[in-house]
Design an enzyme around this catalytic site. Sequence first.
Site, PDB file in Angstrom:
ATOM      1  N   HIS A  59      -3.389  -1.852  17.204  1.00  0.00           N
ATOM      2  CA  HIS A  59      -3.039  -2.999  16.363  1.00  0.00           C
ATOM      3  C   HIS A  59      -3.687  -2.805  14.992  1.00  0.00           C
ATOM      4  O   HIS A  59      -3.028  -2.903  13.975  1.00  0.00           O
ATOM      5  CB  HIS A  59      -3.503  -4.295  17.042  1.00  0.00           C
ATOM      6  N   GLU A 131      -1.623  -3.836   7.892  1.00  0.00           N
ATOM      7  CA  GLU A 131      -2.988  -3.574   8.367  1.00  0.00           C
ATOM      8  C   GLU A 131      -3.845  -2.957   7.261  1.00  0.00           C
ATOM      9  O   GLU A 131      -5.019  -3.296   7.105  1.00  0.00           O
ATOM     10  CB  GLU A 131      -2.959  -2.672   9.608  1.00  0.00           C
ATOM     11  N   HIS A 135      -6.895  -5.276   6.176  1.00  0.00           N
ATOM     12  CA  HIS A 135      -8.167  -4.780   6.721  1.00  0.00           C
ATOM     13  C   HIS A 135      -8.624  -3.460   6.098  1.00  0.00           C
ATOM     14  O   HIS A 135      -9.812  -3.272   5.833  1.00  0.00           O
ATOM     15  CB  HIS A 135      -8.044  -4.594   8.242  1.00  0.00           C
TER      16      HIS A 135
END
Length: 241
Positions: A59, A131, A135
């Site tokens: 993920h 992502e 992040h």
Amino acid sequence: MKLVVVLSALLLLSLVAVSSAEEFDFFYLVQQWPGSFCDTKKGCCFPDTGKPATDFGIHGLWPNYAKCKTRGELDGALEMVTKRKKKCWPENCNSERLKLWEIKDLVTELDANWPTLACKGGKSIEFWTHEWEKHGTCSNLDQHGYFATALGFKARHNLTGILADAGIVPSDSETYFLSSIRDAIKQGTGFTANLECNRGVAGETQLFQVYQCIDRAGENLIDCPLPMQGNCKDRVQLPAF
Ligand SMILES: *[C@@H]1O[C@H](CO)[C@@H](O)[C@H](O)[C@H]1NC(C)=O
């Protein structure tokens, strides 16, 4: 004379850039079980590369704080933009876009290990972009390093294999003790991980995501420093996929 001014301005700028290294305490490497992702009211869609393997998929790799911070404890202009009272992780740290050519050599591995299951057009690159922006920009890693680090840790420990060795195999009827999943991961990787569950269409509790913890340098697995309220129960399912 002018040159000196320009050079000192450049030096000052680079010092500012260096000092803006993100402060966080560890990474979560989050892997999701596709059978649990799909067995929900929302359902799932396969990416344009086809049905993913019967294996955990990445993920994301998420920088995290060991202790949630209140606004007063945060420094840096970007952090202050957010309205959240407490922050447990940094996110969207800069506006650097993901460039496909930076990770060209990883795309085959990414398609196999980091596939999207969202019903949003089937392009895994959109998942990786999300992502990276949320992040990865806080990770102190460059784009190639960010994706290579996540792939490297996933390859080091085959969670599907670790669970299978403990007799925990995908099934639509079997339930497993959460503690035996926890123990198998500790035994197989050497470190404690956090577990998150979701609910299937019939309301059953399923193992959804495994959070392994990695030091802030992105080099070694560590025991997860924070407990997680992951919505699990004593017994959970690992649905077939
Ligand atoms: C991981 O383990 C599973 C189950 O034992 C196996 O089928 C799969 O091929 C393994 N994956 C890799 C990449 O070795």
